[in-house]
Design a protein around this motif. Structure first.
Motif, PDB file in Angstrom:
ATOM      1  N   THR A   2       0.815  -1.211   0.000  1.00  0.00           N
ATOM      2  CA  THR A   2       0.000   0.000   0.000  1.00  0.00           C
ATOM      3  C   THR A   2       0.854   1.269   0.000  1.00  0.00           C
ATOM      4  OG1 THR A   2      -0.164  -0.286   2.363  1.00  0.00           O
ATOM      5  CG2 THR A   2      -2.066  -0.906   1.055  1.00  0.00           C
ATOM      6  N   ILE A   3       1.682   1.399   1.004  1.00  0.00           N
ATOM      7  CA  ILE A   3       2.442   2.636   1.096  1.00  0.00           C
ATOM      8  C   ILE A   3       3.898   2.361   0.789  1.00  0.00           C
ATOM      9  CG2 ILE A   3       2.883   4.649   2.488  1.00  0.00           C
ATOM     10  CD1 ILE A   3       0.635   3.824   4.261  1.00  0.00           C
ATOM     11  N   GLN A   4       4.235   2.494  -0.463  1.00  0.00           N
ATOM     12  CA  GLN A   4       5.620   2.271  -0.805  1.00  0.00           C
ATOM     13  C   GLN A   4       6.380   3.522  -0.439  1.00  0.00           C
ATOM     14  OE1 GLN A   4       4.611   2.314  -4.789  1.00  0.00           O
ATOM     15  NE2 GLN A   4       2.923   0.949  -4.354  1.00  0.00           N
ATOM     16  N   ASP A   5       7.545   3.338   0.091  1.00  0.00           N
ATOM     17  CA  ASP A   5       8.454   4.462   0.176  1.00  0.00           C
ATOM     18  C   ASP A   5       8.038   5.538   1.184  1.00  0.00           C
ATOM     19  OD1 ASP A   5      10.783   5.397  -0.656  1.00  0.00           O
ATOM     20  OD2 ASP A   5      10.219   5.759  -2.722  1.00  0.00           O
ATOM     21  N   ILE A   6       6.904   5.348   1.807  1.00  0.00           N
ATOM     22  CA  ILE A   6       6.347   6.452   2.585  1.00  0.00           C
ATOM     23  C   ILE A   6       7.175   6.725   3.839  1.00  0.00           C
ATOM     24  CG2 ILE A   6       4.779   5.129   4.043  1.00  0.00           C
ATOM     25  CD1 ILE A   6       2.667   7.209   3.426  1.00  0.00           C
ATOM     26  N   PRO A  10      11.949  12.731   3.680  1.00  0.00           N
ATOM     27  CA  PRO A  10      12.003  13.484   2.437  1.00  0.00           C
ATOM     28  C   PRO A  10      13.438  13.885   2.111  1.00  0.00           C
ATOM     29  CG  PRO A  10      11.158  14.836   4.215  1.00  0.00           C
ATOM     30  CD  PRO A  10      11.245  13.439   4.737  1.00  0.00           C
ATOM     31  N   ARG A  20      15.543  13.383 -10.691  1.00  0.00           N
ATOM     32  CA  ARG A  20      14.692  14.541 -10.671  1.00  0.00           C
ATOM     33  C   ARG A  20      15.494  15.804 -11.022  1.00  0.00           C
ATOM     34  NH1 ARG A  20      10.430  14.583  -5.889  1.00  0.00           N
ATOM     35  NH2 ARG A  20       9.524  12.834  -6.972  1.00  0.00           N
ATOM     36  N   ARG A 202       6.345  29.126   2.945  1.00  0.00           N
ATOM     37  CA  ARG A 202       5.443  28.008   2.669  1.00  0.00           C
ATOM     38  C   ARG A 202       4.005  28.490   2.553  1.00  0.00           C
ATOM     39  NH1 ARG A 202       7.085  22.837   4.017  1.00  0.00           N
ATOM     40  NH2 ARG A 202       9.271  22.625   3.469  1.00  0.00           N
TER      41      ARG A 202
ATOM     42  N   HIS B 352       0.446  20.531  -4.915  1.00  0.00           N
ATOM     43  CA  HIS B 352       1.515  20.341  -3.938  1.00  0.00           C
ATOM     44  C   HIS B 352       1.586  18.872  -3.509  1.00  0.00           C
ATOM     45  CE1 HIS B 352       2.090  24.801  -2.573  1.00  0.00           C
ATOM     46  NE2 HIS B 352       2.356  24.597  -3.838  1.00  0.00           N
ATOM     47  N   ASP B 375      11.220  20.127   7.006  1.00  0.00           N
ATOM     48  CA  ASP B 375      10.419  19.037   6.457  1.00  0.00           C
ATOM     49  C   ASP B 375      10.399  17.819   7.378  1.00  0.00           C
ATOM     50  OD1 ASP B 375       9.287  20.019   4.241  1.00  0.00           O
ATOM     51  OD2 ASP B 375      10.840  19.362   2.849  1.00  0.00           O
ATOM     52  N   ILE B 378       7.732  18.078  10.016  1.00  0.00           N
ATOM     53  CA  ILE B 378       6.389  17.914   9.463  1.00  0.00           C
ATOM     54  C   ILE B 378       6.155  16.438   9.155  1.00  0.00           C
ATOM     55  CG2 ILE B 378       4.837  18.638   7.636  1.00  0.00           C
ATOM     56  CD1 ILE B 378       6.661  21.033   7.190  1.00  0.00           C
ATOM     57  N   HIS B 379       7.161  15.853   8.556  1.00  0.00           N
ATOM     58  CA  HIS B 379       7.102  14.448   8.185  1.00  0.00           C
ATOM     59  C   HIS B 379       6.774  13.594   9.403  1.00  0.00           C
ATOM     60  CE1 HIS B 379       9.076  10.550   7.227  1.00  0.00           C
ATOM     61  NE2 HIS B 379       8.519  10.761   6.057  1.00  0.00           N
ATOM     62  N   LEU B 383       3.136  11.595   9.484  1.00  0.00           N
ATOM     63  CA  LEU B 383       3.256  10.224   8.986  1.00  0.00           C
ATOM     64  C   LEU B 383       2.318   9.219   9.671  1.00  0.00           C
ATOM     65  CD1 LEU B 383       4.623   8.486   6.929  1.00  0.00           C
ATOM     66  CD2 LEU B 383       6.385   7.946   8.601  1.00  0.00           C
ATOM     67  N   LEU B 386      -1.121   9.383   8.164  1.00  0.00           N
ATOM     68  CA  LEU B 386      -1.191   8.887   6.789  1.00  0.00           C
ATOM     69  C   LEU B 386      -1.139   7.360   6.788  1.00  0.00           C
ATOM     70  CD1 LEU B 386       1.163  11.468   5.047  1.00  0.00           C
ATOM     71  CD2 LEU B 386      -1.312  11.307   4.857  1.00  0.00           C
ATOM     72  N   GLN B 387      -0.331   6.819   7.665  1.00  0.00           N
ATOM     73  CA  GLN B 387      -0.232   5.363   7.732  1.00  0.00           C
ATOM     74  C   GLN B 387      -1.523   4.754   8.257  1.00  0.00           C
ATOM     75  OE1 GLN B 387       3.393   5.052   9.957  1.00  0.00           O
ATOM     76  NE2 GLN B 387       4.518   4.318   8.167  1.00  0.00           N
ATOM     77  N   VAL B 391      -2.970   5.598   3.307  1.00  0.00           N
ATOM     78  CA  VAL B 391      -2.903   6.393   2.082  1.00  0.00           C
ATOM     79  C   VAL B 391      -2.002   5.686   1.085  1.00  0.00           C
ATOM     80  CG1 VAL B 391      -2.117   8.566   1.086  1.00  0.00           C
ATOM     81  CG2 VAL B 391      -3.278   8.545   3.297  1.00  0.00           C
ATOM     82  N   LYS B 392      -2.500   5.519  -0.119  1.00  0.00           N
ATOM     83  CA  LYS B 392      -1.735   4.796  -1.124  1.00  0.00           C
ATOM     84  C   LYS B 392      -1.028   5.796  -2.031  1.00  0.00           C
ATOM     85  CE  LYS B 392      -3.801   1.127  -2.785  1.00  0.00           C
ATOM     86  NZ  LYS B 392      -4.733   0.387  -3.649  1.00  0.00           N
ATOM     87  N   THR B 393       0.268   5.923  -1.854  1.00  0.00           N
ATOM     88  CA  THR B 393       1.034   6.876  -2.656  1.00  0.00           C
ATOM     89  C   THR B 393       2.448   6.354  -2.824  1.00  0.00           C
ATOM     90  OG1 THR B 393       2.039   9.075  -2.650  1.00  0.00           O
ATOM     91  CG2 THR B 393       1.405   8.194  -0.522  1.00  0.00           C
ATOM     92  N   PRO B 394       3.062   6.589  -3.997  1.00  0.00           N
ATOM     93  CA  PRO B 394       4.430   6.103  -4.184  1.00  0.00           C
ATOM     94  C   PRO B 394       5.409   6.767  -3.221  1.00  0.00           C
ATOM     95  CG  PRO B 394       3.697   7.387  -6.092  1.00  0.00           C
ATOM     96  CD  PRO B 394       2.513   7.179  -5.217  1.00  0.00           C
ATOM     97  N   SER B 395       5.177   8.009  -2.865  1.00  0.00           N
ATOM     98  CA  SER B 395       6.023   8.655  -1.866  1.00  0.00           C
ATOM     99  C   SER B 395       5.306   9.873  -1.325  1.00  0.00           C
ATOM    100  CB  SER B 395       7.361   9.075  -2.480  1.00  0.00           C
ATOM    101  OG  SER B 395       7.238  10.367  -3.023  1.00  0.00           O
ATOM    102  N   LEU B 396       5.835  10.416  -0.245  1.00  0.00           N
ATOM    103  CA  LEU B 396       5.198  11.601   0.328  1.00  0.00           C
ATOM    104  C   LEU B 396       5.423  12.821  -0.550  1.00  0.00           C
ATOM    105  CD1 LEU B 396       5.707  11.377   4.161  1.00  0.00           C
ATOM    106  CD2 LEU B 396       3.766  10.758   2.757  1.00  0.00           C
ATOM    107  N   ASN B 397       6.336  12.708  -1.516  1.00  0.00           N
ATOM    108  CA  ASN B 397       6.581  13.841  -2.399  1.00  0.00           C
ATOM    109  C   ASN B 397       5.697  13.812  -3.634  1.00  0.00           C
ATOM    110  OD1 ASN B 397       8.621  14.863  -0.765  1.00  0.00           O
ATOM    111  ND2 ASN B 397      10.071  13.376  -1.611  1.00  0.00           N
TER     112      ASN B 397
END
Ligand code: ATP
Ligand code: MG
Lengths: 339, 519, 321
Positions: A2-6, A10, A20, A202, B352, B375, B378-379, B383, B386-387, B391-397
């Motif tokens: 489900t959450i790859q890389d999360i 950052p 990138r 921000r 964003h 960051d 915040i992370h 986190l 979100l866990q 939440v299904k996302t490849p990354s937080l970015n």
């Protein structure tokens, strides 16, 4: 699954952030700058001479500052057509403070910058209060500010400025580095820090990207918009003061009729640098590089003696080629990355 | 029926987006005269599959067969020309154009210069509106319609193409049950006429009511491929969608009578037209604010948050009378939060990243000296939430715009969980959310309430209201018309609520139709 | 009652009211204002400026900006005179050449925007520089004087009363624009693309073709404006078009156009042009310090759009943005 890389913090994703970077505008601009620097260096006599480097640095310092001034408003999703008018007005106030009131020059400089910010406040306040697009507001205030400035100064320049001014403009470090460039770079670093790592920056970005969502998330969108315009006014004033240092005088026509001559450099930097015109995304480094590229192109073209009248065409073509190349490079990389 | 030849077939469809493999070899076979359910959790790839079939996206691999011959659609036009119509999940109407023009835009696209005959256009649109029982003048600009009516116009637009294959991506998400029934009548009629329909919905009752075949997607792959619905029950569907049985938490009695009041409104009027509104939410209590679309609930919520002016009456937070000048003050000074019903434009900053969105309300809290914001902090702060919401996302970015609708909704909830407010307004929390997430969300709201947060839930979804609220306040036409204490018994409570709304409608008589237009 | 409130919601009502009030007030102070000669000057200014404004308006309609309007107009203008002076082309052929150049520039803009996906702002900024540079490269900043008598007399001739012949093309263009945006699919597509490009694509509209057509129209109108300016000035100035930018945006916006695209009004834009012309003319009549003219112009733009905004706000409780 489900959450790859999360879980990775950052910025710590080495591989990803490197690709990138290669995909970024900044990298493209650096490439272009190197390519054109080599071309001009080989083909144009004197392009790499210390004197040319000095003027190039000095001119780009001013153009970059103008670009940054525009960038701070583009962040809100707006435009500031009045950059030139505001900048010149601020410089004229500084000149008047010195010559008319005899204020010591450091204070006068502060006064000029504050005046620029005040004009920015007027823009921002009107944008917020009327809900009109800043394009319209600044289109109008460009006329108003410039007209009022010309009316009050009777279109006459302040020429008896303290020697410190022009000395600063003529000063050279190591024979080719203008201190104006250092001022600009310092401002750029401060702005980069602002947007990357401070609350205010921000909040400016969030307010610019989606005002409705930002407001419901507890951001004072109005304040942020006004603040962005004030920042823009201050930076425009700074750019004009740098121009004064270069010219040795505060001249009402130094940004052309209505300050329109600044518009091209003002937009080129941010746009080439990847700042989104819709707002909410910004690249300080990109703006710096973009403005530098354009300044270098015009300087190189003049050195190549393309004929003064055709320079503009070539500049336009190169701009086009630059953005096209950049686009092609990114779609190529994106495709390769996907496969 | 199984003898029939497939009208359309998708084989081994793959679709890759930067960083996401949305479809990993999906098959689907559509039969004429059938309503085919396309199910799956948020982000399973339903909308993506529909977009591939209708020429919006080019598949990365796989083939599409129309009547057994391979076809390729390079644009939506191609698909329309081949008789494939669609109602997308997001609205695609032009607000300033009339209803008729919106309906006929596809047909106009044939020529550029032929002058448009508007009266013919209006006449042409009428049958399709009538088919949906829509009593609108075809010359009305779409911007003057309610959300539900816009949705119906969009369906009318798809019907007007008279396509052989019609795909409907969550068409009922913003419809009331009677509107849904009307839609179903038409879908059945189309089916009987031989049209092949695809129906996407998170409401399984609806699926079971009208679908005869089903395809389920899980994580971009087939969990079930074009089966007949015969013998498949709700549990089987859920099992296929989420890979395990449904764990829906039922309503449970919660007693908060002894708790202090967190938010109190007495005789509040607002600049938007609310009059004499009384409302009280206690610590740890979940109060439901029920009403039909346009009753003024979202507007009341925004007035509480300081977005609109309170013109009379008293607003109390923790027993102290307060005036809230703006939303920032509501959030930062008074600890109030609002989860918007319109996540795309008000809930999230779409361009964003996930991280930036989830952290907005706590930025101020986390800022250090000189307003420095890191960051990392915040992370760490967001986190866990979100866990928790998976939440299904490849990354937080990842840019939020690239996530599926359901995942976006989860983020707009997570950010308020992270903010830790004492009073939370949740506006239509489960629009477009799959059942698993919905159950999670309900459980989460209960947990939050148990931990002391006062919650006001706005919903037009009666089962949701009854599953969640301790007490249900009914609003109609910018007035509170009454209050029901929830017993969890669906029939009793829904009856009581409808009674409150019905009485009010009778009182206000002829005024009712007007207000529907204005919002 | 209802009639009035409905009127007041149209885009042209505010500008029309402002125009009438301005005319009355100015005429009250100076009865020369409505003299035939003054009206003729006003109409000449309006004839050209309306085309400039429409040229921008059609691009605003698709939600983009065209910074190169002035550069296209200037290039068309000097090609027009240049072709007659240097190649000896007859005037009608030279007009056609100029218009073809205008359309060509527009198509180039549109195609570049479409193919590259780069924002119109950036592309037209670049082509502004290119077109203007070609203009300067050809003319070396010196005017062409070879305007034939036929063109000169067209530029100076009056149709009836104070109405100049120059106004005729503008009237035709205005009607054509209105018809296109109201009644022709291509006009509706332009508005649809401006309102929601994604949805337009999903509705089977060819977004690319629509964008290119809009830019072609924009280029055509800019070129017509350039030719008219030549006829009016009786000389091929390389600087034609340099001062069009502000006006080109001001008029459509005073006329209620939404910069994000999808909504413009031909009538109201025309009225916007009229207002600007009237005020500019009045400032000259009152011999106000020319330096202050700018200030008044700016203030006027603000006032006009401010009024428009007030009008738009009236329906209460509608949306929250
Ligand atoms: N344009 C895009 N760019 C990148 N990723 C995308 C894009 N569109 C969809 N995705 C990703 O593809 C996956 C499938 O999304 P899709 O919208 O098809 O889900 P869905 O099944 O329709 O979900 P929901 O029920 O929430 O509507 C998601 O992970 C989503 O993030
Ligand atoms: Mg979907």
């Amino acid at each position: 699954m489900t959450i790859q890389d999360i879980n990775s913090p950052p910025g710590a994703t080495g591989g990803l952030s490197r690709t990138r970077f290669f995909l970024s505008n900044e990298f493209g601009l650096i490439l272009l700058i190197i390519v054109f620097a080599v071309i001009f260096g080989l083909s144009a006599r004197g392009f790499l001479s210390p004197f040319n480097l000095f003027t190039l640095g000095r001119n780009s310092a001013i153009n970059i500052m103008i670009g940054l001034s525009m960038m701070t408003v583009i962040v809100t999703g707006g435009l500031n057509l009045a950059v030139g008018a505001m900048g010149v007005s601020a410089a004229m106030v500084c000149g008047w403070l010195i010559e008319g009131l005899g204020v010591p020059w450091p204070l006068a400089i502060l006064g000029g910058l504050a005046f620029g910010a005040a004009l920015g406040f007027i823009n921002g306040w009107m944008v917020v209060r009327t809900g009109l697009h800043s394009f319209i507001i600044t289109l109008a205030t460009m006329s108003i500010f410039f007209g009022a400035m010309i009316f009050l100064t009777r279109a006459e320049a302040f020429r008896d400025l303290p020697a410190a001014f022009s000395a600063f403009g003529k000063m050279k470090f190591a024979n080719y580095l203008s201190p104006l460039l250092l001022v600009t770079l310092a401002v750029a670093v401060a702005l980069a820090w602002l947007y990357r790592a401070t609350l205010t920056g921000r909040e400016m970005l969030a307010a610019g990207a989606s005002p409705a969502a930002a407001e419901l998330s507890g951001i004072r969108v109005d304040r942020m918009v006004i603040l962005c315009h004030m920042l823009s006014g201050g930076l425009a004033g700074l750019a004009a003061l740098m121009l004064v240092a270069r010219n040795g005088a505060a001249i009402p026509s130094m940004a052309g009729q209505l300050g329109q001559d600044w518009l091209l450099p003002a937009f080129l930097g941010p746009v080439l640098g990847g700042t989104l015109l819709q707002g909410g995304k910004v690249s300080v480094l990109g703006t710096v590089l973009g403005a530098f590229l354009v300044t270098m192109l015009s300087s190189g073209l003049l050195m190549l003696q393309v004929g003064a009248f055709w320079v503009q065409t070539f500049l336009g073509l190169m701009l086009l080629v630059a953005v096209l190349l950049d686009k092609a490079r990114r779609s190529y990389l994106a495709r390769r990355n996907l496969a | 029926m199984s003898e029939q030849k497939a009208i359309f077939e998708a084989r081994g469809i793959e679709k890759a987006f930067p960083g996401v493999m949305a479809l990993k070899g999906v098959n689907m076979t559509l039969m004429p005269g059938s309503i085919h359910a396309l199910l799956g959790e948020n982000g399973a790839g339903k909308s993506t599959l529909i977009k591939v079939i209708t020429g919006v996206h080019l598949p990365s691999a796989g083939t599409l067969l129309l009547d057994g011959t391979e076809t390729q659609f390079s644009s939506p036009r191609d698909a329309i020309a081949k008789g494939i119509g669609v109602v997308h999940q997001e609205r695609n109407l032009f607000p300033r154009f009339s209803v008729a023009e919106n309906i006929h835009l596809e047909q106009l696209a044939a020529g550029y210069l032929k002058p448009i005959n508007y009266s013919a256009l209006n006449e042409g649109a009428r049958p399709w509106l009538e088919a949906l029982d829509l009593d609108i003048d075809p010359a009305t600009p779409v911007s003057e319609l309610s959300v539900a009516r816009m949705q119906l116009v969009e369906i009318a637009k798809a019907l007007s193409l008279q396509s052989r294959v019609l795909l409907l991506d969550e068409p009922t998400a913003s419809l009331t049950s009677s509107e849904t029934e009307r839609l179903f009548t038409i879908l059945r009629r189309l089916r009987d006429g031989g049209t092949s329909l695809v129906f996407v919905s998170h409401k399984l009752e609806e699926v079971q009511e009208i679908c005869d075949r089903v395809t389920v997607l899980r994580d971009g792959a087939n969990a079930c491929e074009s089966r007949s619905m015969d013998g498949i029950g709700r549990h089987d569907l859920v099992q296929m969608m989420i890979g395990r049985a449904e764990g829906a938490a039922a309503w449970r009695h919660r007693d908060t009578t002894g708790q202090p009041e967190v938010l109190g409104l007495s005789d509040v009027s607002t600049s938007l037209g609310h009059k004499g509104v009384n409302l009280s939410v206690r610590k740890g209590e979940i109060v439901g604010l029920y009403g039909l679309v346009g009753a003024g609930r979202t507007e009341l919520a925004k007035a509480i948050m300081g977005k609109f002016k309170v013109t009379a009456g008293k607003v109390q937070v923790n027993g102290k009378a307060v005036t809230i000048p703006n939303v920032a003050s509501a959030i930062h000074d008074h600890g109030l939060g609002y989860i918007s019903e319109d996540r795309k434009s008000e809930g999230l900053i779409l361009q964003h990243s996930v991280l930036a969105n989830a952290g907005v309300p706590i930025w101020r809290k986390l800022a250090g000296r000189f307003g420095a914001l890191r960051d990392k902090r915040i992370h760490d702060a967001v986190l866990p939430y979100l866990q928790k919401l998976e939440v299904k996302t490849p990354s937080l970015n990842q840019t939020v715009a690239n996530l599926s609708g359901g995942n976006q909704q989860k983020i707009s909830v997570a950010k308020w969980l992270a903010a830790g407010v004492q009073f939370l307004i949740v506006d239509e929390p489960s629009v477009g959310i799959d059942i698993k997430t919905k159950a999670y969300l309900h459980e989460l709201l209960r947990e939050l309430a148990d931990a002391g947060t006062a919650i006001l839930v706005i919903s037009s979804d009666m089962p949701e209201m009854i599953a969640l609220a301790d007490r249900i306040v009914v609003m109609d036409d910018y007035h509170i018309t009454g209050e029901v204490t929830n017993s969890g018994v669906y029939d009793d409570i829904s009856h009581a609520i409808m009674g409150l709304i019905h009485d009010a409608e009778e009182d206000s008589g002829a005024v009712v139709p007007l207000k529907e237009i204005s919002v | 009652m209802i009639q009035i409130s409905r009127l007041s919601r149209t885009d042209w009502f505010g500008p029309l009211l402002a125009t009438l009030i301005a005319i009355t007030v100015i005429q009250g102070f100076n009865d020369n204002f409505l003299s035939p000669f003054n009206i003729q000057i006003l109409l000449l200014a309006i004839a050209v400026n309306a085309l400039v404004a429409f040229s921008q308006m059609i691009i605003i309609a698709i939600g983009q900006m065209n910074l190169s309007v002035g550069a296209i107009g200037g290039l068309a203008a000097i090609s027009f005179v240049g072709a007659m002076e240097v190649w000896g082309l007859p005037a009608p052929l030279a007009v056609i050449l100029a218009l073809v150049i205008g359309v060509g520039c527009g198509v180039l803009n549109g195609a570049l925007i479409r193919i590259t996906g780069i924002s119109a702002f950036v592309i037209t900024l670049a082509t502004l520089s290119i077109f203007k540079g070609i203009n300067l490269g050809i003319t070396e900043a010196q005017p062409f004087y070879g305007v034939p008598d036929s063109v000169k007399s067209f530029g100076a001739a009056l149709l009836v009363g104070p109405i100049p012949w120059l106004a005729v093309p503008t009237v035709l263009v205005t009607v054509a624009m209105w018809f296109m945006l109201r009644r022709m699919p291509v006009g509706r597509f332009i508005l649809a693309v401006g309102s929601n490009e994604h949805a337009a694509g999903l509705s089977g509209i060819s977004v690319g073709a629509t964008v290119i057509i809009a830019h072609a129209v924009s280029g055509l109108l800019a070129a017509i404006a350039g030719v008219l300016v030549v006829a009016r000035l009786q000389i091929g100035q390389p600087s034609i078009g340099d001062d069009w930018l502000i006006l080109s945006f001001a008029a459509p916006v005073i006329g209620g156009a939404i910069l994000a695209g999808g909504h413009v009004s031909v009538t109201a834009t025309l009225l916007g042009v009229v207002i600007v012309a009237i005020i500019t003319q009045a400032l000259v009549l009152f011999s106000i310090d020319p330096f202050l003219v700018q200030v008044v112009l700016g203030a006027m733009i603000l006032a006009a759009v401010g009024l428009n905004k007030l009008r738009a706000r009236q329906p209460v409780g509608k949306g929250s943005a």
